[in-house]
Design a protein around this motif. Sequence first.
Motif, PDB file in Angstrom:
ATOM      1  N   LEU A 161       0.843  -1.195   0.000  1.00  8.76           N
ATOM      2  CA  LEU A 161       0.000   0.000   0.000  1.00  8.76           C
ATOM      3  C   LEU A 161       0.874   1.239   0.000  1.00  8.76           C
ATOM      4  CD1 LEU A 161      -2.482  -1.072   2.835  1.00  8.76           C
ATOM      5  CD2 LEU A 161      -2.912  -1.150   0.374  1.00  8.76           C
ATOM      6  N   SER A 162       0.599   2.153  -0.890  1.00 11.03           N
ATOM      7  CA  SER A 162       1.318   3.424  -0.906  1.00 11.03           C
ATOM      8  C   SER A 162       0.331   4.532  -1.265  1.00 11.03           C
ATOM      9  CB  SER A 162       2.481   3.385  -1.898  1.00 11.03           C
ATOM     10  OG  SER A 162       2.038   3.033  -3.199  1.00 11.03           O
ATOM     11  N   GLY A 163       0.753   5.771  -1.025  1.00 14.86           N
ATOM     12  CA  GLY A 163      -0.133   6.898  -1.243  1.00 14.86           C
ATOM     13  C   GLY A 163      -0.363   7.641   0.066  1.00 14.86           C
ATOM     14  N   THR A 164      -1.358   8.520   0.093  1.00 17.14           N
ATOM     15  CA  THR A 164      -1.599   9.374   1.256  1.00 17.14           C
ATOM     16  C   THR A 164      -3.057   9.328   1.666  1.00 17.14           C
ATOM     17  OG1 THR A 164       0.141  10.869   0.506  1.00 17.14           O
ATOM     18  CG2 THR A 164      -1.389  11.710   2.164  1.00 17.14           C
ATOM     19  N   VAL A 165      -3.283   9.161   2.977  1.00 15.98           N
ATOM     20  CA  VAL A 165      -4.640   9.242   3.530  1.00 15.98           C
ATOM     21  C   VAL A 165      -4.768  10.549   4.306  1.00 15.98           C
ATOM     22  CG1 VAL A 165      -4.907   6.747   3.659  1.00 15.98           C
ATOM     23  CG2 VAL A 165      -3.985   7.974   5.620  1.00 15.98           C
ATOM     24  N   GLY A 166      -5.985  10.940   4.605  1.00 15.24           N
ATOM     25  CA  GLY A 166      -6.185  12.219   5.279  1.00 15.24           C
ATOM     26  C   GLY A 166      -5.726  12.225   6.712  1.00 15.24           C
ATOM     27  N   ARG A 167      -6.029  11.134   7.450  1.00 19.37           N
ATOM     28  CA  ARG A 167      -5.726  11.101   8.886  1.00 19.37           C
ATOM     29  C   ARG A 167      -4.790   9.942   9.205  1.00 19.37           C
ATOM     30  NH1 ARG A 167      -9.568   9.563  11.801  1.00 19.37           N
ATOM     31  NH2 ARG A 167     -10.908   8.687  10.170  1.00 19.37           N
ATOM     32  N   ARG A 168      -3.849  10.191  10.088  1.00 20.12           N
ATOM     33  CA  ARG A 168      -2.877   9.158  10.452  1.00 20.12           C
ATOM     34  C   ARG A 168      -3.555   7.945  11.096  1.00 20.12           C
ATOM     35  NH1 ARG A 168       2.359  10.019  14.487  1.00 20.12           N
ATOM     36  NH2 ARG A 168       3.286   7.949  14.179  1.00 20.12           N
ATOM     37  N   MET A 169      -4.598   8.169  11.899  1.00 19.86           N
ATOM     38  CA  MET A 169      -5.253   7.064  12.588  1.00 19.86           C
ATOM     39  C   MET A 169      -5.948   6.105  11.631  1.00 19.86           C
ATOM     40  SD  MET A 169      -6.850   8.610  16.141  1.00 19.86           S
ATOM     41  CE  MET A 169      -7.388   6.951  16.586  1.00 19.86           C
ATOM     42  N   LEU A 170      -6.138   6.518  10.401  1.00 16.63           N
ATOM     43  CA  LEU A 170      -6.791   5.659   9.423  1.00 16.63           C
ATOM     44  C   LEU A 170      -5.848   4.578   8.899  1.00 16.63           C
ATOM     45  CD1 LEU A 170      -9.502   5.340   7.991  1.00 16.63           C
ATOM     46  CD2 LEU A 170      -8.662   6.880   6.200  1.00 16.63           C
ATOM     47  N   ASP A 186       0.583 -11.085   3.360  1.00 18.94           N
ATOM     48  CA  ASP A 186       1.193 -10.035   4.182  1.00 18.94           C
ATOM     49  C   ASP A 186       0.819  -8.682   3.574  1.00 18.94           C
ATOM     50  OD1 ASP A 186       2.605  -8.844   6.190  1.00 18.94           O
ATOM     51  OD2 ASP A 186       4.587  -9.340   5.407  1.00 18.94           O
ATOM     52  N   VAL A 187       0.966  -7.615   4.388  1.00 20.86           N
ATOM     53  CA  VAL A 187       0.691  -6.256   3.922  1.00 20.86           C
ATOM     54  C   VAL A 187       1.902  -5.382   4.211  1.00 20.86           C
ATOM     55  CG1 VAL A 187      -0.777  -4.212   4.132  1.00 20.86           C
ATOM     56  CG2 VAL A 187      -1.786  -6.499   4.301  1.00 20.86           C
ATOM     57  N   ILE A 188       2.446  -4.770   3.179  1.00 15.81           N
ATOM     58  CA  ILE A 188       3.560  -3.829   3.337  1.00 15.81           C
ATOM     59  C   ILE A 188       2.968  -2.420   3.331  1.00 15.81           C
ATOM     60  CG2 ILE A 188       5.698  -2.939   2.312  1.00 15.81           C
ATOM     61  CD1 ILE A 188       6.069  -5.709   1.030  1.00 15.81           C
ATOM     62  N   ASN A 189       3.160  -1.713   4.430  1.00 12.76           N
ATOM     63  CA  ASN A 189       2.555  -0.395   4.615  1.00 12.76           C
ATOM     64  C   ASN A 189       3.534   0.719   4.260  1.00 12.76           C
ATOM     65  OD1 ASN A 189       1.196   1.900   5.491  1.00 12.76           O
ATOM     66  ND2 ASN A 189       1.644   1.507   7.647  1.00 12.76           N
ATOM     67  N   ARG A 190       3.238   1.431   3.187  1.00  9.03           N
ATOM     68  CA  ARG A 190       4.042   2.597   2.796  1.00  9.03           C
ATOM     69  C   ARG A 190       3.156   3.844   2.709  1.00  9.03           C
ATOM     70  NH1 ARG A 190       7.453  -0.534  -1.981  1.00  9.03           N
ATOM     71  NH2 ARG A 190       8.777  -1.789  -0.579  1.00  9.03           N
ATOM     72  N   LEU A 191       2.100   3.856   3.489  1.00  8.49           N
ATOM     73  CA  LEU A 191       1.144   4.951   3.446  1.00  8.49           C
ATOM     74  C   LEU A 191       1.638   6.179   4.205  1.00  8.49           C
ATOM     75  CD1 LEU A 191      -2.159   2.966   4.066  1.00  8.49           C
ATOM     76  CD2 LEU A 191      -1.377   3.952   1.898  1.00  8.49           C
ATOM     77  N   GLY A 192       1.354   7.349   3.652  1.00  8.86           N
ATOM     78  CA  GLY A 192       1.609   8.600   4.348  1.00  8.86           C
ATOM     79  C   GLY A 192       0.294   9.221   4.782  1.00  8.86           C
ATOM     80  N   TYR A 193       0.353  10.357   5.468  1.00  8.43           N
ATOM     81  CA  TYR A 193      -0.864  10.994   5.965  1.00  8.43           C
ATOM     82  C   TYR A 193      -0.709  12.512   5.895  1.00  8.43           C
ATOM     83  CZ  TYR A 193       2.122  11.136  10.108  1.00  8.43           C
ATOM     84  OH  TYR A 193       3.180  11.319  10.970  1.00  8.43           O
ATOM     85  N   ASP A 197      -3.449  12.847  13.694  1.00  8.85           N
ATOM     86  CA  ASP A 197      -4.460  12.878  14.748  1.00  8.85           C
ATOM     87  C   ASP A 197      -4.247  11.765  15.765  1.00  8.85           C
ATOM     88  OD1 ASP A 197      -5.020  10.823  13.035  1.00  8.85           O
ATOM     89  OD2 ASP A 197      -7.187  11.156  12.987  1.00  8.85           O
ATOM     90  N   MET A 198      -3.026  11.203  15.791  1.00  9.05           N
ATOM     91  CA  MET A 198      -2.723  10.123  16.714  1.00  9.05           C
ATOM     92  C   MET A 198      -2.499  10.678  18.110  1.00  9.05           C
ATOM     93  SD  MET A 198      -2.468   6.812  16.468  1.00  9.05           S
ATOM     94  CE  MET A 198      -2.021   6.589  14.739  1.00  9.05           C
ATOM     95  N   PRO A 199      -3.203  10.149  19.126  1.00  8.99           N
ATOM     96  CA  PRO A 199      -2.979  10.613  20.501  1.00  8.99           C
ATOM     97  C   PRO A 199      -1.531  10.429  20.920  1.00  8.99           C
ATOM     98  CG  PRO A 199      -4.957   9.263  20.363  1.00  8.99           C
ATOM     99  CD  PRO A 199      -4.264   9.141  19.048  1.00  8.99           C
TER     100      PRO A 199
END
Length: 208
Positions: A161-170, A186-193, A197-199
């Motif tokens: 997964l790559s690209g950008t989501v609006g909120r980090r908690m997502l 397996d899932v390789i996480n390359r997502l940005g935000y 909004d992470m506590p």
Amino acid sequence: MRHRTVADLMAPTVISVQRGTPFKEIARLLDEFDITAVPVVDESEHPVGVVSEADLLHRRVAGRGSPTAADIMTSPAITAAPEWSVVRAARVMGRHAVKRLPVVDAAGRLVGVLSRRDLVQLFLRRDQSIREEIVEDVLTRTLQLSPSALSVEVTDGVVTLSGTVGRRMLIPVVVRLCHSVDGVVDVINRLGYEHDDMPVGSPTATEQ
């Protein structure tokens, strides 16, 4: 998004024996049909136990006459229902350390058998099918994200997964839902935000 069910993967043609089936006949059936275990049913086709290769070998070593299925079966039979998800069935197999589950209908009658070999089929899903389910069901329908904002690549069941989501908690939500798709190894996480909004001090914040 739905998991495949036991009915989707089970073998509907069931080789079964009854309590009085002799040892040698059970061994012949296992060899002829290339199976590792066979359900034992009563007169109403209700599973009462299972005879596996291990049961046969143990009895052969122990000796003591000419046993029948009733003498060597593991009882009671651990069963599954056709509507169960394969995830639930796999957990039951693991919990009870069994390699196959007789499948019964609402009346408790034998209608199929689900084996570990059947579950392996999930990991033989085509990469394109896995990608389509993630894009259409996970991202678009469930999370209502724009597919154009994210890139999903699947190779041999491994999702990148790559690209950008609006909120980090997502991000952990996306990753978790992708993991739940049948066939994903397996899932390789390359997502940005865009927005954090992470506590502060949360375990996920520390891991990111």
